[in-house]
Design an enzyme around this catalytic site. Structure first.
Site, PDB file in Angstrom:
ATOM      1  N   HIS A 398       0.845  -1.197   0.000  1.00 37.54           N
ATOM      2  CA  HIS A 398       0.000   0.000   0.000  1.00 37.54           C
ATOM      3  C   HIS A 398       0.875   1.239   0.000  1.00 37.54           C
ATOM      4  O   HIS A 398       1.950   1.238   0.608  1.00 37.54           O
ATOM      5  CB  HIS A 398      -0.919   0.014   1.232  1.00 37.54           C
ATOM      6  CG  HIS A 398      -2.043   0.991   1.095  1.00 37.54           C
ATOM      7  ND1 HIS A 398      -1.925   2.299   1.491  1.00 37.54           N
ATOM      8  CD2 HIS A 398      -3.270   0.857   0.553  1.00 37.54           C
ATOM      9  CE1 HIS A 398      -3.056   2.923   1.215  1.00 37.54           C
ATOM     10  NE2 HIS A 398      -3.892   2.075   0.654  1.00 37.54           N
ATOM     11  N   GLU A 451      -7.834  -5.207  -0.180  1.00 33.83           N
ATOM     12  CA  GLU A 451      -8.368  -6.051  -1.247  1.00 33.83           C
ATOM     13  C   GLU A 451      -8.250  -7.540  -0.961  1.00 33.83           C
ATOM     14  O   GLU A 451      -8.985  -8.335  -1.522  1.00 33.83           O
ATOM     15  CB  GLU A 451      -7.628  -5.745  -2.563  1.00 33.83           C
ATOM     16  CG  GLU A 451      -7.641  -4.297  -2.978  1.00 33.83           C
ATOM     17  CD  GLU A 451      -8.977  -3.845  -3.511  1.00 33.83           C
ATOM     18  OE1 GLU A 451     -10.018  -4.334  -3.018  1.00 33.83           O
ATOM     19  OE2 GLU A 451      -8.982  -3.004  -4.415  1.00 33.83           O
TER      20      GLU A 451
HETATM   21  N1  ACO Z   1       3.931  -7.585  -4.604  1.00 35.47           N
HETATM   22  C1  ACO Z   1       5.272  -7.592  -4.801  1.00 35.47           C
HETATM   23  N2  ACO Z   1       6.046  -6.492  -4.671  1.00 35.47           N
HETATM   24  C2  ACO Z   1       5.434  -5.346  -4.348  1.00 35.47           C
HETATM   25  C3  ACO Z   1       4.050  -5.256  -4.120  1.00 35.47           C
HETATM   26  C4  ACO Z   1       3.285  -6.438  -4.258  1.00 35.47           C
HETATM   27  N3  ACO Z   1       1.972  -6.462  -4.053  1.00 35.47           N
HETATM   28  N4  ACO Z   1       3.721  -4.000  -3.814  1.00 35.47           N
HETATM   29  C5  ACO Z   1       4.872  -3.295  -3.846  1.00 35.47           C
HETATM   30  N5  ACO Z   1       5.905  -4.120  -4.161  1.00 35.47           N
HETATM   31  C6  ACO Z   1       7.301  -3.754  -4.280  1.00 35.47           C
HETATM   32  C7  ACO Z   1       7.568  -3.106  -5.618  1.00 35.47           C
HETATM   33  O1  ACO Z   1       7.926  -4.074  -6.583  1.00 35.47           O
HETATM   34  C8  ACO Z   1       8.722  -2.184  -5.283  1.00 35.47           C
HETATM   35  O2  ACO Z   1       9.891  -2.949  -5.245  1.00 35.47           O
HETATM   36  P1  ACO Z   1      11.276  -2.342  -5.781  1.00 35.47           P
HETATM   37  O3  ACO Z   1      11.644  -1.323  -4.736  1.00 35.47           O
HETATM   38  O4  ACO Z   1      12.168  -3.523  -5.812  1.00 35.47           O
HETATM   39  O5  ACO Z   1      11.017  -1.750  -7.121  1.00 35.47           O
HETATM   40  C9  ACO Z   1       8.400  -1.725  -3.856  1.00 35.47           C
HETATM   41  O6  ACO Z   1       7.597  -2.756  -3.294  1.00 35.47           O
HETATM   42  C10 ACO Z   1       7.649  -0.409  -3.784  1.00 35.47           C
HETATM   43  O7  ACO Z   1       6.517  -0.488  -4.660  1.00 35.47           O
HETATM   44  P2  ACO Z   1       5.846   0.763  -5.334  1.00 35.47           P
HETATM   45  O8  ACO Z   1       5.234   0.326  -6.618  1.00 35.47           O
HETATM   46  O9  ACO Z   1       6.774   1.933  -5.335  1.00 35.47           O
HETATM   47  O10 ACO Z   1       4.732   1.060  -4.283  1.00 35.47           O
HETATM   48  P3  ACO Z   1       3.528   2.036  -4.539  1.00 35.47           P
HETATM   49  O11 ACO Z   1       3.303   2.766  -3.283  1.00 35.47           O
HETATM   50  O12 ACO Z   1       3.700   2.829  -5.777  1.00 35.47           O
HETATM   51  O13 ACO Z   1       2.343   0.989  -4.836  1.00 35.47           O
HETATM   52  C11 ACO Z   1       0.509  -0.440  -4.721  1.00 35.47           C
HETATM   53  C12 ACO Z   1       1.294   0.666  -3.991  1.00 35.47           C
HETATM   54  C13 ACO Z   1       0.141   0.012  -6.112  1.00 35.47           C
HETATM   55  C14 ACO Z   1      -0.780  -0.743  -3.934  1.00 35.47           C
HETATM   56  C15 ACO Z   1       1.384  -1.717  -4.798  1.00 35.47           C
HETATM   57  O14 ACO Z   1       1.713  -2.163  -3.508  1.00 35.47           O
HETATM   58  C16 ACO Z   1       0.753  -2.833  -5.617  1.00 35.47           C
HETATM   59  O15 ACO Z   1       0.895  -2.869  -6.839  1.00 35.47           O
HETATM   60  N6  ACO Z   1       0.020  -3.778  -4.952  1.00 35.47           N
HETATM   61  C17 ACO Z   1      -0.639  -4.848  -5.671  1.00 35.47           C
HETATM   62  C18 ACO Z   1      -1.978  -4.377  -6.229  1.00 35.47           C
HETATM   63  C19 ACO Z   1      -3.027  -4.136  -5.155  1.00 35.47           C
HETATM   64  O16 ACO Z   1      -3.141  -4.907  -4.203  1.00 35.47           O
HETATM   65  N7  ACO Z   1      -3.812  -3.075  -5.336  1.00 35.47           N
HETATM   66  C20 ACO Z   1      -4.849  -2.657  -4.393  1.00 35.47           C
HETATM   67  C21 ACO Z   1      -4.393  -1.502  -3.565  1.00 35.47           C
HETATM   68  S1  ACO Z   1      -5.531  -1.083  -2.266  1.00 35.47           S
HETATM   69  C22 ACO Z   1      -6.573   0.088  -2.898  1.00 35.47           C
HETATM   70  O17 ACO Z   1      -6.237   0.859  -3.720  1.00 35.47           O
HETATM   71  C23 ACO Z   1      -7.956   0.116  -2.440  1.00 35.47           C
END
Ligand code: ACO
Length: 513
Positions: A398, A451
């Protein structure tokens, strides 16, 4: 600017400057400012600037009841004000002075007063200077950037806490009805029993779909083989706004806008279920006025009064997703409203933003992931492979929470209450996923988000996967519209800037060959 030369303060300053002598009184100064129609004067002594006196100081003087005919200007001016040199570049001057809150700055050359420049003019010109002179370091994805003030609620990511108005959102989901929370978001206070009844009576009739919109829904449901109910909802909300003649928010009263908001929130569940059933080739089921919001939602799916346990579980999920800080879809709704556009446009845009898998499109994918994993013994290698491949585990991570998402914690307990074979399996996958993520993505603090258990809860309550994100959209519409009302009540166009990083312009146009 075409010659590439930056403009200097001398290019834009005003002169001659309206001045007053240090011996003059406030009354004389105010008369001069009025006659010359200026917002500030520079106080001089022997030709040298020694202070500045502005409209803001006049207000202070008036409020203090000072003796304006006898008090000297030197008693009220700001002495030794910051000044700027005429040859300074506009963008630099603006950058150096913008934080001080001044409105006018004397321009001084040597000891002599050369002119005066308003911060507004500096800002106007600085904004068209090359970007590097202005660039503020804004994190990618606007992470942590405060873009507005709100009284609706907030998220404290490090604490794993979020609230609606002044109340803990999880307490509300555990102890109140959805209608109570809807009322809280709109009115700022939880309703009394009488207010709850009155509010329910106000919104219940608004669940009906207007006849002209209802007439075209079967056709919309037939559009495109692959369109899901959320795509159809987006299209239909647009149609609804047109059918109900929603005027630009700039042109309607707060009362009208509130009524439009109530209407869209009340009818959205009916639209979702009607579109879903039509897609299945089934007749829509009219809303049941005897049932509250969430129970009626399930009723419109099957035509049967739902099990109260299921209705309550869905209601708790819906309450927990009504609002959540400046998430992408809420921000979208506010940006659109800030242009003065109609409420329908703002909700349509917000639905589009919510549809993305990185935002609201994840719950069905989280359940798909559990299906693909199949059994607990396969979880660890499956999860490891996925993360090593660079895939994201749906329902994890998140932007704001760097600890347990309180919605996920609450929904986990709702899922446990409902029971079902998936719950224990999901808990085990969660445990293993958190471990795998901690190992392969150290320091990122990745835990389940809303989620992950949302899908489990909705599934156990009888909602098909295709309706997961539309269900989220229904409850979030209440949050979006609360933000739309707040934005419209105190509006300023939201219009940020971008840093241009392409080839340096102006490039000569190529010959057409
Ligand atoms: N699985 C694996 N790795 C992840 C995940 C995940 N679910 N979420 C973040 N990471 C990793 C990224 O790969 C990144 O790694 P890196 O530093 O090696 O590149 C690091 O954690 C940071 O990730 P960001 O993309 O910068 O985090 P951001 O804050 O932009 O994204 C998000 C948040 C979009 C929710 C992300 O965690 C994600 O894609 N989750 C999966 C999709 C999801 O569950 N969406 C629902 C969100 S809840 C809502 O909106 C109601």
């Amino acid at each position: 600017m075409a010659d590439g030369k930056a403009r200097t303060v001398a290019d834009i300053m005003s002169r001659p400057v309206v001045t007053v002598a240090s011996t003059e009184t406030i009354a004389e100064t105010a008369a001069r400012m009025g006659a010359k129609r200026v917002g500030s004067v520079v106080v001089i002594d022997g030709g040298k600037p020694i202070g500045i006196f502005t409209e803001r100081d006049l207000v202070r003087v008036a409020a203090s009841g000072a003796d304006t005919y006898n008090d000297r200007i030197t008693d009220w001016m700001t002495p030794n004000p910051d000044s700027v040199a005429p040859d300074e570049e506009v963008a630099q001057a603006f950058a150096a002075l913008s934080e001080h809150g001044y409105r006018h700055i004397p321009v001084v050359e040597g000891d002599e007063l050369a002119g005066i420049v308003s911060m507004r003019d500096l800002m106007r010109i600085a904004a068209i200077q090359p970007a590097e002179t202005l660039a503020h370091e804004v994190p990618r994805g606007l992470e942590g950037v405060v873009v507005a003030e709100t009284e609706i609620g907030d998220v404290r990511g490090l604490e794993g806490f979020y609230h609606y108005r002044q109340y803990d959102a999880v307490d509300l989901a555990e102890q109140r009805t959805l209608e109570d929370v809807w009322y809280l978001l709109y009115e700022g206070e939880l309703p009394t029993l009488a207010e709850r009844e009155q509010f329910t009576a106000e919104v219940q009739p608004l669940r009906e779909i207007p006849t002209d919109v209802a007439a075209v829904l079967p056709d919309i449901a037939r559009l495109g083989g692959g369109a899901g109910p959320l795509d159809l909802l987006r299209t239909t909300v647009s149609l609804l706004a047109a059918s109900l003649d929603f005027e630009p928010s700039l042109d309607v009263t707060a009362g009208e806008l509130r009524l439009q908001a109530l209407r869209v929130c009340a009818v959205t569940p009916t639209l979702v279920m009607t579109l879903y059933r039509s897609q299945q080739g089934r007749e829509p089921i009219a809303p049941n006025p005897e049932l509250p919001y969430a129970a009626n939602y399930l009723y419109m799916l099957t035509g049967e009064v739902p099990d109260p346990e299921h209705a309550r579980a869905v209601e708790q999920y819906m309450i927990s997703t009504i609002d959540h800080g400046f998430n992408a879809s809420t921000f979208t709704a506010r940006v659109i409203t800030s242009t003065g556009a109609d409420l329908g446009s703002a909700v349509v845009g917000a639905i589009g933003a919510l549809s993305g898998p990185l935002h609201g499109g994840a719950p069905s994918r989280a359940l798909d992931m559990l299906d693909q994993i199949g059994t607990t013994d396969k979880a660890e290698p499956w999860l490891r492979d996925a993360v090593e491949r660079g895939d994201r585990l749906m329902g994890f991570g998140h932007r704001v929470y760097k600890t347990d998402d309180p919605r996920s914690v609450m929904l986990r307990s709702v899922a446990e209450r409902l029971g079902g074979e998936n719950v224990e399996f999901a808990k085990e996958v969660e445990r293993q996923a958190v471990e795998v993520l901690a190992e392969l993505k150290p320091g990122r603090k990745l835990y389940t988000n809303v989620e992950f258990y949302a899908g489990i809860v909705m599934d156990a309550a009888g909602l098909p996967r295709a309706l997961f994100t539309p269900t989220f959209a229904s409850s979030r519409t209440i949050g979006w519209t609360a933000h739309i009302l707040e934005q419209a009540a105190d509006n300023r166009l939201i219009r940020p800037s971008a840093q241009y990083v392409g080839p340096p312009p102006p490039h000569p146009l190529p010959e057409l060959v």
